[in-house]
Motif scaffolding. Structure first.
Motif, PDB file in Angstrom:
ATOM      1  N   ASP A 114       0.813  -1.210   0.000  1.00 18.83           N
ATOM      2  CA  ASP A 114       0.000   0.000   0.000  1.00 18.83           C
ATOM      3  C   ASP A 114       0.849   1.263   0.000  1.00 18.83           C
ATOM      4  N   ALA A 115       2.156   1.127   0.145  1.00 21.34           N
ATOM      5  CA  ALA A 115       3.046   2.294   0.202  1.00 21.34           C
ATOM      6  C   ALA A 115       3.401   2.725  -1.215  1.00 21.34           C
ATOM      7  N   LYS A 116       2.522   3.499  -1.820  1.00 23.07           N
ATOM      8  CA  LYS A 116       2.788   3.982  -3.174  1.00 23.07           C
ATOM      9  C   LYS A 116       3.802   5.127  -3.150  1.00 23.07           C
ATOM     10  N   CYS A 117       3.923   5.794  -2.006  1.00 17.49           N
ATOM     11  CA  CYS A 117       4.876   6.887  -1.871  1.00 17.49           C
ATOM     12  C   CYS A 117       5.428   6.904  -0.455  1.00 17.49           C
ATOM     13  N   ILE A 118       6.733   7.194  -0.330  1.00 16.61           N
ATOM     14  CA  ILE A 118       7.391   7.313   0.974  1.00 16.61           C
ATOM     15  C   ILE A 118       8.163   8.623   1.013  1.00 16.61           C
ATOM     16  N   VAL A 119       7.901   9.421   2.027  1.00 15.84           N
ATOM     17  CA  VAL A 119       8.636  10.670   2.249  1.00 15.84           C
ATOM     18  C   VAL A 119       9.547  10.461   3.451  1.00 15.84           C
ATOM     19  N   HIS A 120      10.851  10.512   3.236  1.00 13.97           N
ATOM     20  CA  HIS A 120      11.818  10.343   4.322  1.00 13.97           C
ATOM     21  C   HIS A 120      12.748  11.551   4.339  1.00 13.97           C
ATOM     22  N   LEU A 121      12.681  12.343   5.437  1.00 17.90           N
ATOM     23  CA  LEU A 121      13.443  13.589   5.532  1.00 17.90           C
ATOM     24  C   LEU A 121      14.114  13.717   6.888  1.00 17.90           C
ATOM     25  N   THR A 175       1.811   0.796  10.387  1.00 21.23           N
ATOM     26  CA  THR A 175       1.699   2.230  10.638  1.00 21.23           C
ATOM     27  C   THR A 175       2.064   3.034   9.395  1.00 21.23           C
ATOM     28  N   ASN A 176       1.645   4.300   9.403  1.00 21.37           N
ATOM     29  CA  ASN A 176       1.901   5.193   8.268  1.00 21.37           C
ATOM     30  C   ASN A 176       2.854   6.337   8.610  1.00 21.37           C
ATOM     31  N   HIS A 177       3.263   6.418   9.866  1.00 21.44           N
ATOM     32  CA  HIS A 177       4.205   7.452  10.310  1.00 21.44           C
ATOM     33  C   HIS A 177       5.280   6.766  11.150  1.00 21.44           C
ATOM     34  N   MET A 178       6.533   7.158  10.938  1.00 20.64           N
ATOM     35  CA  MET A 178       7.613   6.582  11.734  1.00 20.64           C
ATOM     36  C   MET A 178       8.599   7.671  12.124  1.00 20.64           C
ATOM     37  N   LEU A 179       8.960   7.687  13.409  1.00 19.88           N
ATOM     38  CA  LEU A 179      10.020   8.564  13.892  1.00 19.88           C
ATOM     39  C   LEU A 179      11.287   7.743  14.059  1.00 19.88           C
ATOM     40  N   GLY A 184      15.610  11.217  11.939  1.00 20.47           N
ATOM     41  CA  GLY A 184      14.598  11.949  11.191  1.00 20.47           C
ATOM     42  C   GLY A 184      13.246  11.296  11.295  1.00 20.47           C
ATOM     43  N   GLY A 185      12.538  11.233  10.182  1.00 19.39           N
ATOM     44  CA  GLY A 185      11.217  10.630  10.199  1.00 19.39           C
ATOM     45  C   GLY A 185      10.760  10.301   8.799  1.00 19.39           C
ATOM     46  N   LEU A 186       9.658   9.574   8.710  1.00 16.95           N
ATOM     47  CA  LEU A 186       9.112   9.239   7.398  1.00 16.95           C
ATOM     48  C   LEU A 186       7.614   9.020   7.506  1.00 16.95           C
ATOM     49  N   THR A 187       6.970   9.198   6.367  1.00 17.33           N
ATOM     50  CA  THR A 187       5.544   8.899   6.242  1.00 17.33           C
ATOM     51  C   THR A 187       5.332   8.184   4.920  1.00 17.33           C
ATOM     52  N   LEU A 188       4.249   7.435   4.837  1.00 20.51           N
ATOM     53  CA  LEU A 188       3.922   6.761   3.587  1.00 20.51           C
ATOM     54  C   LEU A 188       2.435   6.913   3.306  1.00 20.51           C
ATOM     55  N   GLY A 189       2.077   6.709   2.050  1.00 19.55           N
ATOM     56  CA  GLY A 189       0.678   6.862   1.684  1.00 19.55           C
ATOM     57  C   GLY A 189       0.335   6.117   0.421  1.00 19.55           C
ATOM     58  N   SER A 190      -0.958   5.950   0.195  1.00 23.28           N
ATOM     59  CA  SER A 190      -1.429   5.282  -1.016  1.00 23.28           C
ATOM     60  C   SER A 190      -1.388   6.220  -2.211  1.00 23.28           C
ATOM     61  N   THR A 191      -1.144   7.507  -1.948  1.00 21.94           N
ATOM     62  CA  THR A 191      -0.920   8.495  -2.999  1.00 21.94           C
ATOM     63  C   THR A 191       0.227   9.392  -2.551  1.00 21.94           C
ATOM     64  N   ILE A 192       0.800  10.124  -3.493  1.00 27.01           N
ATOM     65  CA  ILE A 192       1.863  11.069  -3.152  1.00 27.01           C
ATOM     66  C   ILE A 192       1.305  12.171  -2.266  1.00 27.01           C
ATOM     67  N   GLY A 193       0.089  12.609  -2.542  1.00 21.98           N
ATOM     68  CA  GLY A 193      -0.536  13.634  -1.716  1.00 21.98           C
ATOM     69  C   GLY A 193      -0.726  13.192  -0.279  1.00 21.98           C
ATOM     70  N   MET A 197       0.973  15.035   2.935  1.00 25.66           N
ATOM     71  CA  MET A 197       0.158  15.628   3.999  1.00 25.66           C
ATOM     72  C   MET A 197       0.432  14.969   5.340  1.00 25.66           C
ATOM     73  N   ARG A 198       0.703  13.686   5.343  1.00 23.96           N
ATOM     74  CA  ARG A 198       1.048  13.031   6.606  1.00 23.96           C
ATOM     75  C   ARG A 198       2.364  13.582   7.146  1.00 23.96           C
ATOM     76  N   PHE A 199       3.311  13.833   6.253  1.00 28.56           N
ATOM     77  CA  PHE A 199       4.562  14.408   6.716  1.00 28.56           C
ATOM     78  C   PHE A 199       4.333  15.837   7.217  1.00 28.56           C
ATOM     79  N   TYR A 200       3.512  16.589   6.515  1.00 25.82           N
ATOM     80  CA  TYR A 200       3.195  17.957   6.935  1.00 25.82           C
ATOM     81  C   TYR A 200       2.628  17.965   8.352  1.00 25.82           C
ATOM     82  N   ASP A 201       1.659  17.100   8.614  1.00 36.16           N
ATOM     83  CA  ASP A 201       1.045  17.049   9.947  1.00 36.16           C
ATOM     84  C   ASP A 201       2.062  16.630  11.012  1.00 36.16           C
TER      85      ASP A 201
END
Length: 264
Positions: A114-121, A175-179, A184-193, A197-201
């Motif tokens: 289900d992880a179509k996108c992963i933001v890791h910063l 889970t969809n959020h990881m510290l 750092g941290g990362l979030t994943l989602g079924s879409t890039i959006g 947004m999960r990373f933003y929050d």
């Protein structure tokens, strides 16, 4: 290729468009992912040429990620690099990727279909909160969107050890959020959006927590029953859609205003 020109180091960016060389679905994913990189740069979340955002190419087990050596505001739809789960490049390009960086992404993509996108910063606020003994606290509305689906993965040094992949997958679970303490941290989602947004929050939650800690006063926590019920409330607000689905069209317009060159 890096060369010296007029006493300045110049990195020659790939400029050939791939629009007519890939499927329509892949091109749209490239557009959305390039926009995500530009938005991250605009938010000040980047880390020079380091950190990564990856997105799955629809209908395949290949993923798109940034070319190693580019700033986030230089990423375009065409200079994103397509790789497999082992980090092998799947297109004709002279670009390379950061293998250490993709270790985390490949581990998650492998374990989570289900992880179509992963933001890791590596933002300062996220590293700071992740490294606190108590981690993220229920001190703001932003933290509500992360806490019900938040995990932690301890620091093991640079992500170059294949053995770490299994531990990362186990710690992430569903889970969809990881510290990542000290990292750092990362979030994943079924879409890039959704991933954005999960990373933003999560980023806002960390920033607010640090602000509250800095005043050294008692904080009013949010009751656990509200934390547990927040997803149901959010689904009502968004009429069944996710926050990413609602916000992404506006974010794309912002990326276009910043620099339409990301679409090349």
């Amino acid at each position: 290729m890096t060369k010296l020109k007029e006493n300045r180091p110049v990195f020659e960016l790939p400029h050939e468009s791939l629009k007519n060389s890939v499927s329509e679905a892949e091109w749209q994913t490239r557009i959305d992912l390039a926009a995500c990189y530009r938005l991250v740069a605009d938010m000040g979340w980047g880390d020079l040429i380091y950190t990564h955002i990856s997105a799955k190419v629809p209908g395949s087990n290949h993923y798109l990620v940034n070319a190693f050596g580019l700033m986030f505001d230089e990423v375009t739809a065409s200079n994103l690099v397509k790789v497999d789960l082992q980090g092998n490049i799947q297109q004709d390009t002279s670009a390379t990727i950061n293998p250490a960086g993709f270790t985390i992404h490949s581990a998650i993509h492998e374990a989570r279909s289900d992880a179509k996108c992963i933001v890791h910063l590596h933002t300062k606020a996220m590293i700071s909160v992740a490294s606190l003994a108590g981690g993220l606290q229920p001190w703001s509305q932003y933290s509500m969107f992360s806490l019900p689906s938040l995990s932690y993965h301890g620091y093991e040094g640079l992500a170059v050890n294949d053995d770490e992949r299994t531990r990362l997958q186990q710690n992430l679970g569903e889970t969809n959020h990881m510290l990542l303490p000290n990292h750092g941290g990362l979030t994943l989602g079924s879409t890039i959006g959704d991933a954005f947004m999960r990373f933003y929050d999560l980023q806002r939650a960390c920033e607010i927590q640090l602000e509250l800690m800095s005043v050294n006063a008692e904080v009013i926590p949010i009751p656990q029953e509200i934390v547990d019920n927040i997803y149901q409330q959010a689904s009502v607000v968004h009429s069944g859609e996710t926050g990413g689905q609602k916000a992404w069209p506006a974010l794309l317009r912002k990326a276009w205003r910043l620099d339409p060159g990301f679409c090349k």
